[in-house]
Write a protein that holds these residues in place. Sequence first.
Motif, mmCIF file in Angstrom:
data_model
loop_
_atom_site.group_PDB
_atom_site.id
_atom_site.type_symbol
_atom_site.label_atom_id
_atom_site.label_comp_id
_atom_site.label_asym_id
_atom_site.label_seq_id
_atom_site.Cartn_x
_atom_site.Cartn_y
_atom_site.Cartn_z
ATOM 1 N N CYS A 1 104.995 95.687 67.737
ATOM 2 C CA CYS A 1 104.008 95.092 66.835
ATOM 3 C C CYS A 1 104.724 94.221 65.801
ATOM 4 O O CYS A 1 105.630 94.682 65.124
ATOM 5 C CB CYS A 1 103.208 96.187 66.124
ATOM 6 S SG CYS A 1 102.165 95.567 64.791
ATOM 7 N N CYS B 1 103.961 95.737 61.994
ATOM 8 C CA CYS B 1 104.501 96.995 61.463
ATOM 9 C C CYS B 1 105.661 97.534 62.299
ATOM 10 O O CYS B 1 106.175 98.598 62.011
ATOM 11 C CB CYS B 1 103.404 98.052 61.382
ATOM 12 S SG CYS B 1 102.921 98.693 62.985
ATOM 13 N N TYR C 1 105.697 98.821 65.186
ATOM 14 C CA TYR C 1 105.357 99.931 66.085
ATOM 15 C C TYR C 1 105.760 99.559 67.508
ATOM 16 O O TYR C 1 105.548 98.432 67.951
ATOM 17 C CB TYR C 1 103.840 100.183 66.020
ATOM 18 C CG TYR C 1 103.356 101.287 66.929
ATOM 19 C CD1 TYR C 1 102.962 101.011 68.243
ATOM 20 C CD2 TYR C 1 103.299 102.609 66.481
ATOM 21 C CE1 TYR C 1 102.526 102.010 69.070
ATOM 22 C CE2 TYR C 1 102.858 103.620 67.314
ATOM 23 C CZ TYR C 1 102.472 103.315 68.605
ATOM 24 O OH TYR C 1 102.041 104.326 69.411
ATOM 25 N N CYS D 1 96.974 97.438 67.483
ATOM 26 C CA CYS D 1 98.067 98.348 67.142
ATOM 27 C C CYS D 1 97.518 99.694 66.692
ATOM 28 O O CYS D 1 96.705 99.753 65.772
ATOM 29 C CB CYS D 1 98.917 97.740 66.032
ATOM 30 S SG CYS D 1 100.257 98.814 65.523
ATOM 31 N N CYS E 1 99.024 100.149 62.711
ATOM 32 C CA CYS E 1 98.523 99.350 61.581
ATOM 33 C C CYS E 1 97.167 98.712 61.880
ATOM 34 O O CYS E 1 96.600 98.040 61.031
ATOM 35 C CB CYS E 1 99.533 98.281 61.176
ATOM 36 S SG CYS E 1 99.675 96.941 62.370
HETATM 37 ZN ZN LIG Z 1 101.339 97.536 63.943
#
Ligand SMILES: [Zn+2]
Length: 407
Positions: A369, A372, A374, A383, A386
């Motif tokens: 991501c 963030c 991720y 996501c 986030c």
């Molecule tokens: Zn994210």
Amino acid sequence: MDWEPYLPLIAALVALLVGLAVGKAWERYKLRDGRWIDRRKARDSQHYVLGLNFLVSNQIDLAIEELSRAARVDADALEIHLILGNVYRERGQVSRAIQVHQALLQRPKLTRLEHGYVLLCLGLDFKRGGFVDRALEAFKEVLRLAPDNQYALLYLEKLHEEQHQWDEAYRIRRQLVDLSGPDTHARNQAILGFLENALGAEAQKAERADEAARHFESAIATDASTTPAYLNLGDVRLLAGDAPGAIAVWTELMEVAPERAHLALERLERLYAQQGMPQLFETECRRFVASRPQDWRARLALGVHLTKRGQAAQAVAPLFEALERNPHGLTVHQAIWTVLLQLDLDRALVQRYIEAARSAVFFLDPHVCLKCHYRSTELLWQCPHCHEWNSFVEERIAAAQQSSSEM
Ligand SMILES: [Zn+2]
């Protein structure tokens, strides 16, 4: 501490806190001045509240727009300009940030507290812009105004670390230790250990062996989990002709931090080979793995060692044990293929390998991501961390470069 990704958020929060504190001081000062100006006019305006909301939700352009409007409602409001400057900095408009903060410094009758906060923000601007000397000067000036300002100390320490000025960084960390409570003791000892190790590495580079050894010993005494200090201390001892001393400290590391034992094993393998006693390495590996059923790295090291010495048949057992314990490591698979080739692709062993490798899990298609960081094993449209839409990009992982030369 891995807080790099949170720096913008931390900066925004600091800006808010700074703003609140400065706001209070500002209010008092104006009352003393005797003139009646509604100090809370700007902060009561919807622009200010909207600006802060946009800031928190990371909508920077809108935040700047609203905060600028709020600043126009009350041009004197220090906190708004302070935050505006910080927002400019965080989105990379460093010279604009410097301009805003320097203008605040020109104001007459700044309180000591306000002066310190503006300087701290200015120091961050300089740091962000790569003006290291001016950043250092700004943080030192903050400390002259308030010697116990932990933010200034922390930023100053980071700057010195970036410049490899380990003495200064160490001294400042000591000051931070004195200022902080017992709950941060372990964390502080760990940082002091690594700074002390850096001092030793510096001395080692300059061939001041005795001084280097003292630093490494002190790093270990400060925090027993300062892994590189054990490795470096052994190197220094070996260079001074003290092979038993090197072996002792590397063996100690294997006991203290078994998950890092492979770093010591690499060195032990080299040393025993130089001494013409490679079988001692085998003994050491077998002793180590006997009491550590979970370890895969020492088993891998033993397997690779035996393969290199032409004992492929004996290497099979530790390598398959390593594979069972960590089927996801490509280095293990490479080591096994090397040994399988040496054994002319023994059909039964290849069959056993295929079965053992069946449980291996790799990232099939890694994505990350952008908002963030991720990580996901597949492309997602929203996501789960986030909640951003369409924020994933393909994550490209570089191929390991060492392994081919080692096998
Ligand atoms: Zn994210």
